[in-house]
Design an enzyme around this catalytic site. Structure first.
Site, short mmCIF file in Angstrom:
data_model
loop_
_atom_site.label_atom_id
_atom_site.label_comp_id
_atom_site.label_asym_id
_atom_site.label_seq_id
_atom_site.Cartn_x
_atom_site.Cartn_y
_atom_site.Cartn_z
N GLY A 112 54.67 62.89 43.42
CA GLY A 112 53.96 62.12 44.44
C GLY A 112 54.95 61.47 45.38
CD GLN A 152 57.94 56.48 46.94
OE1 GLN A 152 56.92 57.16 46.97
NE2 GLN A 152 58.80 56.55 45.96
CB CYS A 180 59.35 55.08 41.02
SG CYS A 180 59.12 54.73 42.78
CG LEU A 181 60.60 60.64 43.62
CD1 LEU A 181 60.04 61.51 44.73
CD2 LEU A 181 61.52 61.45 42.71
CG HIS A 227 53.44 55.21 41.07
ND1 HIS A 227 54.30 54.78 40.10
CD2 HIS A 227 54.23 55.54 42.13
CE1 HIS A 227 55.54 54.83 40.54
NE2 HIS A 227 55.53 55.29 41.79
O1 K1U Z 1 56.21 57.49 43.77
C1 K1U Z 1 57.10 58.24 43.42
O2 K1U Z 1 58.28 57.96 43.58
C2 K1U Z 1 56.77 59.57 42.79
C3 K1U Z 1 56.66 59.51 41.28
C4 K1U Z 1 55.19 59.62 40.91
C5 K1U Z 1 54.82 59.24 39.52
C6 K1U Z 1 55.26 59.95 38.43
C7 K1U Z 1 54.87 59.60 37.14
C8 K1U Z 1 54.02 58.53 36.96
C9 K1U Z 1 53.60 57.82 38.04
C10 K1U Z 1 53.98 58.17 39.33
C11 K1U Z 1 57.45 60.68 40.72
O3 K1U Z 1 57.21 61.79 41.03
S1 K1U Z 1 58.70 60.32 39.59
C12 K1U Z 1 59.30 61.94 39.13
C13 K1U Z 1 58.45 62.61 38.10
O4 K1U Z 1 57.76 61.93 37.38
C14 K1U Z 1 58.43 64.07 37.98
C15 K1U Z 1 59.25 64.87 38.72
C16 K1U Z 1 59.18 66.26 38.59
C17 K1U Z 1 58.32 66.83 37.72
C18 K1U Z 1 57.51 66.03 36.94
C19 K1U Z 1 57.55 64.66 37.08
ZN ZN Z 2 57.02 55.43 43.28
#
Ligand code: K1U
Ligand code: ZN
Length: 167
Positions: free
Chosen positions: A46, A51, A91-92, A133
């Site tokens: 996401g 961001q 979270c990225l 989120h």
């Molecule tokens: O908001 C963001 O930074 C994105 C975030 C979204 C999120 C993930 C998990 C739980 C709540 C919200 C991410 O994408 S973090 C990276 C991640 O979880 C992931 C990356 C690649 C493949 C699978 C998961």
């Molecule tokens: Zn995030």
């Protein structure tokens, strides 16, 4: 293809409240394209416009394994919520940090798609977590804000150390 820099916690710009999109036009569609390039490259499931330092109410999500099911939400609003579920989040903008957050288990969200058409979607599981989120980002909220002061201090110290090691 345009990769946008992702703001890193505790950047104060992550605490900006995003504004409503008045018209879903080519400018918004360009933002959506750039955000999707950025999310897939990261990689993430996401991304909120906040961001990438754009403070309009746009979020994107792709929780598919095939990474080809992009979901776009412009001006998202939660119209119904029920239950509580606790899930590990990442979270990225907070690289390498994962912790549990309690959120609504099921939600119904209304939004505009990339064509400016209104739709309502029911979500549970990871999709519900992700939508909540990303919508928090639009309100200037980061998932670590839900954690204890002690955990927040530890996270800040860890991120500072990571930054020092990169430089
Ligand atoms: O908001 C963001 O930074 C994105 C975030 C979204 C999120 C993930 C998990 C739980 C709540 C919200 C991410 O994408 S973090 C990276 C991640 O979880 C992931 C990356 C690649 C493949 C699978 C998961
Ligand atoms: Zn995030």
């Amino acid at each position: 293809m345009a990769l946008l820099p992702i703001l890193q916690y505790p950047d104060p710009r992550l605490y900006t409240v995003a504004t409503q999109v008045r018209v879903v036009d080519d400018d918004i569609r360009r933002l959506i394209n750039d955000m999707s390039d950025t999310m897939y490259a990261a990689p993430g499931v996401g991304l909120a416009a906040t961001q990438v330092d754009d403070h309009r109410r746009v979020i994107i999500i792709d929780i598919s394994e095939t990474r080809d099911q992009l979901q776009v939400f412009v001006n998202p609003v939660v119209v119904a919520a029920s239950g509580t579920a606790t899930c590990e989040e990442g979270c990225l903008s907070v690289p390498g940090i994962f912790d549990k957050v309690a959120r609504a288990e099921r939600i119904s969200v209304r939004a505009l798609n990339a064509q400016g058409e209104s739709f309502t979607l029911g979500a549970d599981g990871l999709l519900a977590v992700c939508i909540q989120h990303e919508m928090d980002h639009l309100e200037g909220k980061v998932f670590v804000d839900y954690l204890s002061r002690l955990k927040q201090q530890r996270i800040l110290a860890k991120l500072k150390k990571q930054k020092r090691q990169i430089m």
